[in-house]
Design an enzyme around this catalytic site. Structure first.
Site, PDB file in Angstrom:
ATOM      1  N   PHE A  21       0.737  -1.173  -0.134  1.00  0.00           N
ATOM      2  CA  PHE A  21      -0.113   0.126  -0.165  1.00  0.00           C
ATOM      3  C   PHE A  21       0.893   1.169  -0.065  1.00  0.00           C
ATOM      4  O   PHE A  21       0.944   2.036   0.904  1.00  0.00           O
ATOM      5  CB  PHE A  21      -0.765  -0.012   1.434  1.00  0.00           C
ATOM      6  CG  PHE A  21      -1.696  -1.376   1.532  1.00  0.00           C
ATOM      7  CD1 PHE A  21      -2.743  -1.587   0.702  1.00  0.00           C
ATOM      8  CD2 PHE A  21      -1.151  -2.229   2.261  1.00  0.00           C
ATOM      9  CE1 PHE A  21      -3.279  -2.842   0.956  1.00  0.00           C
ATOM     10  CE2 PHE A  21      -1.761  -3.551   2.373  1.00  0.00           C
ATOM     11  CZ  PHE A  21      -2.724  -3.888   1.644  1.00  0.00           C
ATOM     12  N   GLY A  46       6.562  -2.424  10.092  1.00  0.00           N
ATOM     13  CA  GLY A  46       5.435  -2.764   9.182  1.00  0.00           C
ATOM     14  C   GLY A  46       6.004  -3.315   8.108  1.00  0.00           C
ATOM     15  O   GLY A  46       6.348  -2.317   6.962  1.00  0.00           O
ATOM     16  N   GLY A  75      -0.336  -9.711   9.685  1.00  0.00           N
ATOM     17  CA  GLY A  75      -1.409  -8.497   9.137  1.00  0.00           C
ATOM     18  C   GLY A  75      -1.859  -7.822  10.199  1.00  0.00           C
ATOM     19  O   GLY A  75      -1.888  -8.070  11.346  1.00  0.00           O
ATOM     20  N   ASP A 141       5.105   2.607  10.022  1.00  0.00           N
ATOM     21  CA  ASP A 141       4.068   2.038   8.958  1.00  0.00           C
ATOM     22  C   ASP A 141       3.347   0.724   9.346  1.00  0.00           C
ATOM     23  O   ASP A 141       2.850  -0.092   8.544  1.00  0.00           O
ATOM     24  CB  ASP A 141       4.500   1.922   7.618  1.00  0.00           C
ATOM     25  CG  ASP A 141       3.476   1.724   6.632  1.00  0.00           C
ATOM     26  OD1 ASP A 141       2.255   2.010   6.828  1.00  0.00           O
ATOM     27  OD2 ASP A 141       3.592   1.326   5.601  1.00  0.00           O
ATOM     28  N   HIS A 144      -2.110   0.218  12.739  1.00  0.00           N
ATOM     29  CA  HIS A 144      -2.548   1.815  12.792  1.00  0.00           C
ATOM     30  C   HIS A 144      -3.955   2.069  13.766  1.00  0.00           C
ATOM     31  O   HIS A 144      -4.461   3.054  13.797  1.00  0.00           O
ATOM     32  CB  HIS A 144      -3.208   2.341  11.583  1.00  0.00           C
ATOM     33  CG  HIS A 144      -2.054   2.497  10.206  1.00  0.00           C
ATOM     34  ND1 HIS A 144      -0.894   2.572  10.691  1.00  0.00           N
ATOM     35  CD2 HIS A 144      -2.189   2.443   8.989  1.00  0.00           C
ATOM     36  CE1 HIS A 144      -0.085   2.581   9.766  1.00  0.00           C
ATOM     37  NE2 HIS A 144      -0.907   2.658   8.693  1.00  0.00           N
TER      38      HIS A 144
HETATM   39 MG    MG Z   1       1.247   2.141   5.189  1.00  0.00          MG
END
Ligand code: MG
Length: 220
Positions: A21, A46, A75, A141, A144
């Site tokens: 992403f 991440g 994940g 990253d 979140h």
């Molecule tokens: Mg990201």
């Protein structure tokens, strides 16, 4: 581009076909920022399938830094079955869990970056208590959620040296564009007085640590 942030065609092909992403403009900005970081130890939180890791790892290799990429490889919430960003091809048929580690290892092998990147397979909660190495570049990253995003900032950004760079992905000031925790992290960093903002590229923010003193929680 001919500087350390110029990604060779072979590695660009690997990054482009890797799940992830990170739009091109943000990938370019991430490499450009990293090219300004001092060599030493860089940490990405991440990894997922290692798309951004190829971008960062290439610059790390070019400038003589070493990149550690940390992920438990099962994940985030939004990647789980039934959620918006779920990819069923990433499920481990033996466990029924999301399993991105083999994909990340394959990506780094294809990109020829296994010597410049160390994959660290653990949760940030497992690593934070023992991590003590100074960092020249930190890319946040990971998960979140508010709790984990704040944890990752508070426990790893303190290891940045004065002048080192902090990159934060998925920063959306407007809640209509996305989740708020990364934005809250950026606000917290800037509000601490220990960071200044260097650049904004879509949802990617680059900050620089300006003050070795860590006023935001315990000293490192
Ligand atoms: Mg990201």
């Amino acid at each position: 581009m001919t500087g350390p942030d110029a990604l060779p065609a072979r590695r660009r092909q690997v990054a482009d076909r890797t799940k992830g992403f990170l739009p091109d403009a943000e990938a370019d900005a991430l490499r450009a920022a990293a090219a300004d970081a001092r060599p030493g130890l860089w940490l990405e939180i991440g990894t997922y399938c290692a798309k951004s890791t190829v971008h960062l790892g290439h610059v790390a290799e070019t400038v003589g830094a070493h990149l550690v990429s940390l992920d438990h490889h099962h994940g985030s919430e939004e990647n789980q079955p039934g959620w918006e960003w779920h990819d069923p091809t990433l499920l481990d048929p033996r466990t029924g869990r999301l399993e991105t580690l083999p994909h990340a290892r394959h990506t780094l092998h294809e990109a020829g970056l296994e010597g410049s990147v160390s994959l660290l397979v653990a949760s940030t909660q497992q690593v934070a208590p023992w991590w003590s190495s100074p960092l020249e570049f930190l890319f946040l990253d990971g998960n979140h959620t508010e709790e984990v995003a704040q944890h990752d900032y508070a426990t790893f950004a303190r290891h940045l040296t004065a002048g080192a760079l902090l990159a934060v992905h998925d920063v959306f000031p407007d809640p209509r564009d996305g989740g708020r925790p990364p934005w809250h992290v950026v606000q917290r960093a800037l509000g601490s007085g220990a960071f200044e903002q260097v650049s904004v590229t879509d949802s990617l923010r680059i900050l620089r640590r300006t003050d070795e003193r860590w006023a935001d929680g315990a000293a490192r």
